[in-house]
Enzyme design. Sequence first.
Site, PDB file in Angstrom:
ATOM      1  N   THR A  46     -27.128 -12.719 -10.154  1.00  0.00           N
ATOM      2  CA  THR A  46     -27.431 -13.345 -11.249  1.00  0.00           C
ATOM      3  C   THR A  46     -27.186 -14.703 -11.317  1.00  0.00           C
ATOM      4  O   THR A  46     -26.465 -15.263 -10.858  1.00  0.00           O
ATOM      5  CB  THR A  46     -26.771 -12.495 -12.632  1.00  0.00           C
ATOM      6  OG1 THR A  46     -27.775 -12.926 -13.762  1.00  0.00           O
ATOM      7  CG2 THR A  46     -25.690 -12.970 -12.912  1.00  0.00           C
TER       8      THR A  46
ATOM      9  N   LYS B 176     -28.122  -8.728 -18.614  1.00  0.00           N
ATOM     10  CA  LYS B 176     -26.949  -9.059 -18.344  1.00  0.00           C
ATOM     11  C   LYS B 176     -26.027  -9.664 -19.514  1.00  0.00           C
ATOM     12  O   LYS B 176     -24.829 -10.201 -19.090  1.00  0.00           O
ATOM     13  CB  LYS B 176     -26.767 -10.154 -17.305  1.00  0.00           C
ATOM     14  CG  LYS B 176     -27.409  -9.259 -15.943  1.00  0.00           C
ATOM     15  CD  LYS B 176     -27.901 -10.480 -14.925  1.00  0.00           C
ATOM     16  CE  LYS B 176     -28.782  -9.937 -14.013  1.00  0.00           C
ATOM     17  NZ  LYS B 176     -29.315 -10.707 -12.977  1.00  0.00           N
TER      18      LYS B 176
END
Length: 188
Positions: free
Chosen positions: A12, A44
């Site tokens: 990420t 996330k």
Amino acid sequence: MTDPARPEIRSTTVLCVRRGDSVALGADGQVSMGNTIMKGRARKLRTLAQGRILGGFAGSAADGLTLFELLEGKLDKVGGNFTRACVELAKDWRMERRYRQLEALMIVCDAERSLLLSGTGDVIEPDDGVLAIGSGGNFALAAARALLRHTDMSAQQVVAESLRVAGEICVFTNLEHTVLTLGEGEKA
């Protein structure tokens, strides 16, 4: 040392920007294992403490979710004191054997503070209100700092544009973004 039998997970880009009375936290949606994109729309980011705190993680999803749960528990234990809960979490993460193997980094923020938490006991508050973690974190960080210096964009706009820039550069970051905000113009 990386175990060749276990593919490296790059998962990420998370960026936090504070401007004026507003803070924005954003993340892309890509999860990669080795050179393969496993998922494009992972989430996330989370709101914690009935929406008063935003959190994002980079690393293992199970570990990130575990850390969110642990932080919620710490917040309850210390009467909602954000900074103290973060310090207590970082201490436990570093010292307690069962948490030492958690492979993630976290950015958490409330109306006043933005903090980066790590398993080595770090609790870092940035001087300039900008934090970034993950594979494309440095790209997003550089873009955010430039936009803050040279535009009047809101925190939310800076996060969205900086994640876009990171997604155009980092192969482990995509253009599927989630952005949460607290404060002026709140859209969490």
